[in-house]
Design an enzyme around this catalytic site. Structure first.
Site, mmCIF file in Angstrom:
data_model
loop_
_atom_site.group_PDB
_atom_site.id
_atom_site.type_symbol
_atom_site.label_atom_id
_atom_site.label_comp_id
_atom_site.label_asym_id
_atom_site.label_seq_id
_atom_site.Cartn_x
_atom_site.Cartn_y
_atom_site.Cartn_z
ATOM 1 N N HIS A 50 -6.725 11.541 6.705
ATOM 2 C CA HIS A 50 -7.341 10.104 6.058
ATOM 3 C C HIS A 50 -8.517 10.227 5.280
ATOM 4 O O HIS A 50 -8.819 11.567 4.417
ATOM 5 C CB HIS A 50 -7.695 9.884 7.577
ATOM 6 C CG HIS A 50 -6.939 9.492 8.852
ATOM 7 N ND1 HIS A 50 -6.957 9.100 9.800
ATOM 8 C CD2 HIS A 50 -5.432 8.798 8.716
ATOM 9 C CE1 HIS A 50 -5.728 8.577 10.399
ATOM 10 N NE2 HIS A 50 -4.301 8.899 9.681
ATOM 11 N N MET A 100 -6.544 13.102 10.421
ATOM 12 C CA MET A 100 -5.121 13.239 10.976
ATOM 13 C C MET A 100 -4.963 14.996 10.019
ATOM 14 O O MET A 100 -5.664 15.211 8.629
ATOM 15 C CB MET A 100 -3.894 13.050 10.115
ATOM 16 C CG MET A 100 -3.981 11.597 11.452
ATOM 17 S SD MET A 100 -2.105 10.717 11.086
ATOM 18 C CE MET A 100 -0.865 12.326 11.057
ATOM 19 N N HIS A 124 3.444 -0.566 4.135
ATOM 20 C CA HIS A 124 1.996 -1.008 4.925
ATOM 21 C C HIS A 124 1.975 -2.232 3.965
ATOM 22 O O HIS A 124 1.749 -1.828 2.525
ATOM 23 C CB HIS A 124 1.235 0.548 4.592
ATOM 24 C CG HIS A 124 0.017 0.162 4.838
ATOM 25 N ND1 HIS A 124 -0.936 0.841 4.554
ATOM 26 C CD2 HIS A 124 -0.418 -1.231 5.364
ATOM 27 C CE1 HIS A 124 -2.277 0.666 4.697
ATOM 28 N NE2 HIS A 124 -1.913 -0.394 5.890
ATOM 29 N N HIS A 147 1.241 -1.027 0.216
ATOM 30 C CA HIS A 147 -0.073 0.110 -0.373
ATOM 31 C C HIS A 147 0.880 1.422 0.175
ATOM 32 O O HIS A 147 0.976 1.703 -0.769
ATOM 33 C CB HIS A 147 -0.966 -0.181 1.439
ATOM 34 C CG HIS A 147 -2.054 1.262 1.314
ATOM 35 N ND1 HIS A 147 -1.255 2.758 2.120
ATOM 36 C CD2 HIS A 147 -3.205 1.462 0.793
ATOM 37 C CE1 HIS A 147 -2.204 3.424 1.891
ATOM 38 N NE2 HIS A 147 -3.656 2.637 1.413
ATOM 39 N N HIS A 148 1.569 1.308 0.729
ATOM 40 C CA HIS A 148 3.314 2.375 1.115
ATOM 41 C C HIS A 148 4.176 1.845 1.110
ATOM 42 O O HIS A 148 3.649 1.305 1.805
ATOM 43 C CB HIS A 148 2.625 3.688 1.182
ATOM 44 C CG HIS A 148 2.637 3.436 2.754
ATOM 45 N ND1 HIS A 148 0.955 3.286 3.484
ATOM 46 C CD2 HIS A 148 3.417 3.834 3.611
ATOM 47 C CE1 HIS A 148 1.889 3.350 5.070
ATOM 48 N NE2 HIS A 148 3.066 3.256 4.994
ATOM 49 N N GLN A 174 9.027 1.320 6.102
ATOM 50 C CA GLN A 174 8.521 0.460 6.994
ATOM 51 C C GLN A 174 7.157 0.055 5.221
ATOM 52 O O GLN A 174 7.141 1.553 4.834
ATOM 53 C CB GLN A 174 7.564 1.990 8.264
ATOM 54 C CG GLN A 174 6.475 1.311 8.416
ATOM 55 C CD GLN A 174 5.003 2.641 8.695
ATOM 56 O OE1 GLN A 174 5.064 3.351 8.152
ATOM 57 N NE2 GLN A 174 4.961 2.948 10.249
ATOM 58 N N HIS A 216 -1.598 15.215 3.663
ATOM 59 C CA HIS A 216 -2.120 13.666 3.711
ATOM 60 C C HIS A 216 -3.372 14.313 5.382
ATOM 61 O O HIS A 216 -3.391 14.687 5.921
ATOM 62 C CB HIS A 216 -0.708 12.937 4.829
ATOM 63 C CG HIS A 216 -1.476 12.232 5.742
ATOM 64 N ND1 HIS A 216 -1.715 10.589 5.380
ATOM 65 C CD2 HIS A 216 -1.851 11.907 7.015
ATOM 66 C CE1 HIS A 216 -2.251 10.196 5.915
ATOM 67 N NE2 HIS A 216 -2.115 10.409 6.907
#
Length: 895
Positions: free
Chosen positions: A242, A312, A170, A103-104, A168, A240
């Protein structure tokens, strides 16, 4: 002896091929270029490190070691040490991932990660770093490589407190792993140990106190801080939120003037986009950002936080600073004052429509909501424009026939009424002017008809008329904030300010009647006027004889003038009839239709500094007129014309994205043809009027209500806008079991002098079996017939042993002295870290929410950013073999 000799020969041939491929870095670099975008889920291939031809440059390959997520919305991290104790600089980020799997991805820099070996679940109790986690890169939705400007790099190692990289990833939908394949997604960092003149950094603006009431249509989150550091130069931005976020915009505020840094829908891939304007930020400026949310579909309040039910508001600024004074990581989380945000440009309140097919896939969000276009809160009761729709003509829009001459200019007043400037019974012909621009038909006297006609833009009803016996050859018209008319007359060589009360009062006159000139007090056939709505300063395009723009005070006092601009100052091309002006109030710029050069040029209104040029083959060599709308980050409307050497492209109108310079739409009338489209205006609801000087008419275009499927380009991303309802699926997060040990996947080539060039015989990848056989056969040519015969008699067990040895050898990525080994961490140890201080303005987002207002850490690190992208430059891409980094020109300050 034959069997022994054969075995020795086979091993000698194998080691010769392998050693040459290892010794020659350009062979590995070529293979990397060919396979950089290959399937990231193929963990079987050995991916060799490589070096560039410059001994100071090297690369670090970071790959997640073959994970198999069993739950949706899983987050896994791995740490890799910075490969040198000296200072180094990241100049390129090259991703190796597919949106079908990942996803990212986010790359953090820190001093102490939660684990230094293996990988761990970083989406729940454990985070990314124990100290300040600095976001350096993010990727999503198959974004291309991100290349920093030349001579700009992220500084790591040395005394920077970035001793580790933490990757990281996702993983969104676990169904992608139903076949139990392992994932090796990651990225390559292209680095150099050569000191860079400019240091890259991230300035993060984030809201921490916003509360979104349930069901409320619009809630704004405003952030603002006074900048107090050395000058910085933003070159990219990222938004960014949600799923409740609709648009995020960031600005520099200087002396009350708002200049856009970037604006984007957070539902599009949350990439790093090129900054809208080339500006600097200096001590005393204010950095301000707004996020627009909707609470529709929610039954409880929504707060800022890291869980799937929270929201966010983040605006990232990627910038560079001078190496000697660089502060690479800064943040702002102060709530902006209502007084300041009263003056925010209206564009910040207009969401960008996004189709479900192209929005970020946020499976952890569940609240459905209506089309984003409905969220605008305009200052007046007006329809919100859908600027993505195709423009079509409205035939017979005027109920009464307008008695017009050659239509030379159009404008709008504060009520949205259409103002038409026409020439009555005077016509511009071959004998109207001599070669010196002097008017030859003064004996005709002034135009006796009303040359300024105000009409209802819906029905075309004449509301009032003025301008009798005043003008000889009208040309351009505009209005100021008080609805005064500003007009030009090319025969009189003058500019007039007139009252709009119909009494034909001359409030101000610039220039001398019938006296052309090129000094500060004279014009030569001036074409158009633009007025700054804030300062009242007046800009005049002058014109058919002169090639310049003049700037005057509201009282008519000369301030300055300038000629054409150029992105390449060595090839400055002067204006060739600056024919039309458009003032961009949200960007503090003036754009010029440079008619016979077939281009649009934009300048800073305060300084005359060149900003950008838009020139398209579709213009056909002529741009007659332009208009501007702040919708969607800025849209420029233009019409072309017929050049003297013949027309190749059709006469039509254009809708152009200011930021990307892409043509989003073209339009032309259906009931007639454009002959000489001379001026253009766009209304607040997106309707467009074009005045044609040859047909003595004004044509109206509106957005097609039937265009349910259309394609536009926004910020360099192709977006298919399909009117559907946005839906999201809730996914529960569960702990994952511990994973077995995997092969090391983070590799780095030590900095070394490039080896001598030698013959290359590449070692084939596992899937290239046929190629391997061919190479082996060619290598064996010349071997004696006796040895070949002996080879056929080798026992089967010897063949199997050799094959097993080769597979084992290929499975090793590097020798022990340059290998970064990773073992599963089992338990990373420790508990959720707290904020350990604010170093140089840095902020650990995960640790912040772990302690702020009782929010849990669950899910925050994974949501802190979700994508990265910069437009790739075709001429200066990230894949050149011998990359040379030259210093960018010193940025020019724009006040």
């Amino acid at each position: 002896m034959g069997v022994l000799g054969c075995g020795v020969l086979v091993f000698a041939l194998f080691f010769q091929c392998h050693s040459r491929s290892v010794q020659n870095p350009m062979f590995r670099f070529k293979r990397f270029q060919e396979n950089a975008w290959s399937d990231p889920n193929d963990c079987s291939r050995t991916r060799q490190p490589f070096v560039l031809s410059n001994s100071l440059n090297f690369s670090l390959d970071i790959r997640i070691p073959g994970v198999i997520p069993t739950e949706s919305d899983s987050y896994y991290c791995m740490a890799v040490p910075v490969p040198t104790s000296r200072e180094a600089y990241i100049v390129d980020f090259v991703p190796h991932a597919s949106m079908d799997t990942a996803h990212h991805m986010i790359l953090y820099g820190c001093k102490t990660p939660y684990a230094t070996q293996g990988y761990w679940d970083c989406g729940k109790e454990l985070g990314t770093c124990r100290d300040q986690a600095k976001i350096m890169y993010a990727w999503a939705r198959n974004a291309p490589p991100t290349k920093l400007p030349k001579d700009v790099g992220f500084k790591v190692g040395g005394d920077t407190r970035i001793n580790y990289f933490v990757l990281q990833i996702h993983y969104g939908d676990a169904k992608n792993f139903r076949d139990h394949h392992r994932d090796c997604s990651g990225l390559t960092l292209r680095m150099t140990s050569k000191p860079q003149p400019f240091i890259a950094g991230i300035y993060l603006m984030m809201s921490v106190d916003t509360v979104i009431p349930p069901g409320k249509k619009v809630t704004n989150a405003d952030i603002a801080c006074t900048y107090t550091s050395s000058p910085m130069h933003p070159f990219a931005f990222r938004t960014h939120t949600h799923s409740l976020g609709k648009v995020v915009s960031g600005y520099r505020v200087r002396n009350g003037q708002w200049t856009q840094i970037g604006r984007q829908s957070p539902l599009l891939p949350q990439a790093f986009y090129s900054a809208t304007n080339t500006i600097d930020v200096i001590n005393g400026d204010i950095l301000a950002a707004r996020c627009v949310f909707t609470g529709e579909g929610r039954t409880t309040i929504t707060q800022i936080g890291g869980t799937s039910n929270d929201e966010m508001c983040n605006f990232y600024i990627m910038y560079y600073m001078d190496n000697n004074r660089a502060v690479p990581y800064m943040n702002c989380r102060d709530e902006g004052s209502s007084e300041l945000f009263q003056n925010i440009p209206s564009e910040a309140n207009i969401p960008i429509p996004v189709s479900p097919d192209h929005m970020m896939s946020m499976k952890h969000e569940s609240a459905p909501h209506k089309d984003a276009v409905e969220l605008q809160e305009p200052k007046r009761d007006e329809e919100v424009p859908d600027q993505g729709a195709h423009l079509v003509e409205v035939s017979d829009w005027s109920e009464a026939e307008l008695q017009l001459g050659q239509v030379s200019g159009l404008a709008l007043n504060s009520n949205g009424d259409l103002i038409i400037f026409h020439r009555g019974d005077h016509k511009w012909g071959f004998n109207t002017f001599n070669f010196n621009g002097i008017y030859q038909q003064r004996d005709l006297g002034p135009i006796q008809q009303s040359t300024i006609v105000v009409v209802d833009p819906v029905k075309g009803k004449v509301l009032k008329a003025s301008g009798r016996n005043m003008f000889y050859m009208p040309h351009g018209i505009t209005t100021d904030k008080d609805d005064n008319y500003w007009v030009t007359d090319v025969a009189l060589h003058q500019v007039f300010k007139l009252g709009s009360d119909g009494k034909d009062r001359q409030l101000l006159v610039l220039g001398e009647a019938f006296e052309p000139g090129s000094d500060k007090k004279h014009f030569c056939q001036p074409t158009d006027v633009a007025v700054d709505p804030v300062t009242g300063n007046v800009f005049v395009s002058d014109g058919y004889c002169n090639s310049r723009i003049l700037k005057f005070s509201p009282e008519g006092k000369y301030i300055s003038h300038w000629g054409a601009g150029s992105s390449d100052r060595k090839r400055r091309v002067s204006f060739s009839i600056p024919h039309s002006l458009a003032f961009l109030p949200d960007k503090r710029e003036l754009c010029v239709a440079d008619r016979d050069n077939g281009r649009i040029q934009c300048f800073m209104a305060d300084t005359g500094e060149f900003v950008k040029e838009i020139k398209k083959d579709q213009f056909g060599g002529e741009v007659f007129a332009i208009a501007y709308s702040p919708a969607q980050g800025g849209l420029i409307y233009a019409v072309n014309g017929v050049p003297q050497d013949g027309q190749v492209e059709p006469l039509q109108g254009f809708v152009i994205s200011y930021s990307t310079k892409e043509i989003l739409d073209t339009f032309s009338p259906d009931t007639q043809e454009f002959k000489v489209p001379h001026d253009i205006v766009v209304t607040a609801d997106g309707s467009v009027f074009v005045g044609d000087a040859a047909t003595d008419s004004v044509m109206k275009f509106v957005q097609s209500a039937k265009a349910e499927h259309r394609s536009v380009k926004k910020g360099g991303i192709e977006v298919q806008e399909i009117e559907e309802t946005e839906t999201f699926v809730q996914a529960n997060l569960k702990p994952l079991p511990k994973f077995p040990a995997q092969h090391p996947v983070a590799t780095v080539q030590k900095i070394q002098e490039p080896p001598q060039k030698q013959h290359q015989q590449p070692l084939a990848a596992p899937e290239e079996k046929e190629t391997t056989k061919t190479v082996a056969n060619q290598s064996a040519q010349g071997v004696s017939t006796a040895i070949i015969t002996t080879l056929l008699l080798i026992p089967l067990v010897v063949v199997i042993a050799i094959g097993a040895f080769i597979r084992w050898k290929r499975g090793r990525m590097y020798s022990d002295d340059c290998q970064v080994k990773l073992e599963p961490s089992g338990s990373a140890g420790g508990i959720l870290g707290k904020i350990r201080g604010k170093a140089a303005g840095s902020l650990n987002l995960g640790n912040f929410f772990a302690t702020h207002k009782g929010y849990t850490r669950h899910g925050f690190d994974r949501l802190s950013t979700e994508g990265s992208d910069l437009e790739k430059d075709d001429e200066d891409g990230t894949d050149s073999e011998n990359e040379e980094y030259s210093a960018p020109p010193p940025p020019m300050s724009s006040s």
